[in-house]
Design an enzyme around this catalytic site. Structure first.
Site, PDB file in Angstrom:
ATOM      1  CE1 TYR A   1       0.066   2.607   3.827  1.00 33.88           C
ATOM      2  CE2 TYR A   1       1.211   0.556   4.318  1.00 33.88           C
ATOM      3  CZ  TYR A   1       0.951   1.879   4.608  1.00 33.88           C
ATOM      4  OH  TYR A   1       1.564   2.484   5.676  1.00 33.88           O
TER       5      TYR A   1
ATOM      6  CG  ASN B   1       3.792  -6.332   3.372  1.00 34.89           C
ATOM      7  OD1 ASN B   1       4.100  -7.520   3.445  1.00 34.89           O
ATOM      8  ND2 ASN B   1       3.552  -5.732   2.225  1.00 34.89           N
ATOM      9  CE1 TYR B   2       3.677  -0.917   7.547  1.00 36.80           C
ATOM     10  CE2 TYR B   2       1.956  -0.323   9.109  1.00 36.80           C
ATOM     11  CZ  TYR B   2       2.734  -0.021   8.005  1.00 36.80           C
ATOM     12  OH  TYR B   2       2.554   1.189   7.379  1.00 36.80           O
ATOM     13  NE  ARG B   3       6.866 -11.463   8.667  1.00 35.72           N
ATOM     14  CZ  ARG B   3       6.299 -12.375   7.880  1.00 35.72           C
ATOM     15  NH1 ARG B   3       5.311 -13.105   8.340  1.00 35.72           N
ATOM     16  NH2 ARG B   3       6.707 -12.531   6.635  1.00 35.72           N
TER      17      ARG B   3
END
Length: 575
Positions: A196, A483-485
């Site tokens: 994003y 994706n914000y692991r």
């Protein structure tokens, strides 16, 4: 002659015994030295490349370039210490067959394969493991082809977002692509996790524009969209590609961008008559519901007070991109967001590519060529995520300011949704966070020193403020962005409870899409070769979870077969 032949046989048998002893030693602890030769030999057997070329893409720890190659794409300094587990080998493929060979050979010798495209995984999952592993680093596979006439681009997984934006700009000034604002992020991980950026409200996610892909599966086959089938193609558009194979490339549909866009940045602090609370209350109402051409990111940070020395306060910054002119957005927000007080002098009109440069925090006047750079200064950091579905109350915000001031370091990034995101069904891709979400939260804390006590302090800050936010965010389950692991929300040991462990974090990342991802994973990788600490598990009734001791046996068997092959060749040669 007979005596000579017998001596040769004895010599060969002695060699075999030595080699068998060598193979047996691998059961206890595989080493870079014990894996390098059989892996190289296997690559030779499964690629069309010469030995010198293969040697140049294979780095063991004894190689003088090993550390520099490994560290080049370490983006979190927490995973760049002497105690960080290191791979047995780093493989840096130059062509498709090298990727195929790496998959086949790692599977043959039973060693875990970690896949890295840009290294921005916040928890180092693409280059760290607590079992013997090999890193497949895709940075050389970075070719980008832009077809302006058909408004399509083919992007290899090792390319960066900055390189993609630059190559589009080279060919067209009115085309762009909706992806992240950090130019050094790798395409492979970014797209496969959703992807994003600041055009999300107008154009949705990166994966909403993927037309085709190429993947190397667990059997070393290269498959495109048609060959992999609808299910696998669906899974790698938001479900995390590294659970299913190695992404080689994505084909994406480009989007139209106006010749002139507007960027603005407006700051407020608690010292300004408590306007921060009112501003954030109004931002929550406006940002997810305004014109979908407008993306207003809200940054909340504890900063030093300008009025009272030694005191902390909270600063709120609205950073925005508007796909249109300054006059239009000033008029729009004068009506919808009066507390922002936006004036034309706060705004800068520019081309879309210059807005990319601005959002990447380059200096004014920086040329687009800067987007091609790959240098990145790794910091010690921790990130977490949340989704907000109802506005945070005044009391909730005021309590948050107290937490931030007391802790003194941790900040927030609020990213508004709405617009196009409300129009796409939650099961259209594995990424489920669509309609019903007002904004996504990123928790962000960075520090400079590597001391254990300092790391614990800042990690505890993140945990504490995450706990404070519990009443104000999504629940049952509490949602998170892949994706914000964040390994705090669950990890997988891939034992007998692998599915149950995977369900803990899987439901948070993927919601109701988790079950379909498990079904696909079980079909395409039943042995769970492609795995990491938060990968998609197999279904316990449809596939066997990976057994580490079995993997070790497979490694020994594979190495043994290669050595036996060399032994037979030598024996036949002398006979």
């Amino acid at each position: 002659m007979r005596e000579s032949t017998s001596l040769v046989h004895l010599s060969a048998i002695s060699l075999l015994l030595v080699l068998v002893d060598h193979v047996s030693s691998l059961v206890a602890a595989p080493t870079p030295e014990s894996v390098y030769t059989p892996f190289l030999q296997c690559l030779k057997n499964h690629t069309n490349s010469s030995s010198p070329q293969l040697s140049s893409i294979l780095y063991a720890r004894s190689n003088s370039s090993f550390s520099s190659v490994l560290q080049a794409y370490v983006r979190n300094a927490r995973y760049n210490s002497t105690s960080t587990p290191k791979p047995l080998l780093v493989v840096t493929p130059l062509q498709q067959s090298h990727v195929q060979g790496a998959v086949i050979c790692a599977k043959t010798i039973g060693v875990q394969l970690k896949i890295r495209s840009g290294g921005h995984d916040f928890e180092g999952v693409s280059y760290v493991s607590h079992e013997p592993f090999i890193v497949l680093d895709m940075f050389n596979l970075r070719n980008i082809t832009v077809d302006v006439q058909n408004e399509v681009a083919v992007v290899q997984a090792g390319a960066t977002l900055g390189e993609l934006y630059y190559r589009i700009w080279e060919k067209s000034k009115v085309l762009g692509f909706p992806s992240g604002v950090c130019p050094t992020v790798g395409v492979g991980g970014h797209f496969s996790g959703g992807g994003y950026g600041n055009m999300i409200r107008k154009h949705g996610l990166s994966v909403d524009h993927v037309l085709d892909a190429e993947i190397v599966d667990v059997n070393g086959r290269v498959l495109n969209k048609e060959e992999m089938g609808d299910d696998l193609f669906w899974a790698i558009r938001g479900g995390g590609g590294s659970s299913f194979g190695v992404i080689l490339s994505y084909t994406v549909r480009l989007v139209s961008v106006p010749e002139i866009v507007t960027v603005f940045r407006v700051e407020r602090s608690l010292e300004q008559n408590d306007t921060v609370t009112e501003l954030v209350l109004q931002w929550q109402e406006v940002a997810p519901n305004t014109d979908d051409r407008l993306f207003m990111r809200l940054l909340l940070q504890p900063v030093s007070s300008k009025a009272v020395k030694g005191k902390k306060t909270v600063r709120a910054t609205v950073m925005a991109l508007f796909l249109g002119g300054a006059d239009e957005v000033v008029t729009l927000l004068g009506k919808d967001f009066p507390l922002l007080g936006l004036k034309k002098e706060n705004c800068s009109e520019m081309s879309w590519i210059d807005s990319v440069i601005c959002w990447a925090n380059f200096d004014n006047g920086t040329k687009p060529e800067a987007l091609l750079g790959r240098n990145y200064s790794a910091e010690f950091l921790k990130r977490k995520s949340d989704y907000v579905q109802t506005p945070i109350s005044r009391d909730g915000l005021e309590g948050l300011w107290k937490e931030m001031i007391e802790l003194g370091k941790i900040g927030f990034v609020f990213n508004p949704y709405g617009g196009k995101m409300n129009e796409i069904l939650p099961d259209a891709t594995p990424f489920p966070h669509r309609a019903g979400n007002l904004f996504k939260i990123q928790y962000s804390v960075n520090w400079e020193q590597s001391e254990v006590a300092e790391e614990k302090n800042f990690m505890d800050q993140a945990t504490r403020v995450y706990s404070y936010m519990t009443p104000f965010v999504s629940n049952s389950p509490r949602r998170a962005f892949l994706n914000y692991r964040d390994l705090d929300i669950g990890t997988n040991n891939f034992g007998k409870n692998s599915y149950e462990e995977g369900e803990v974090y899987g439901a948070k990342y993927f919601g109701n899409n988790f079950q379909r991802l498990v079904k696909i994973k079980t079909a395409v990788d039943p042995g769970n070769f492609f795995r990491n600490e938060q990968s998609i598990p197999t279904n316990p009734s449809g596939g066997k979870p990976f057994n580490r001791s079995l993997g070790r046996k497979l490694m020994v068997k594979g190495v043994g077969l290669l050595i036996l092959e060399l032994f037979i060749i030598r024996l036949l040669y002398f006979v």
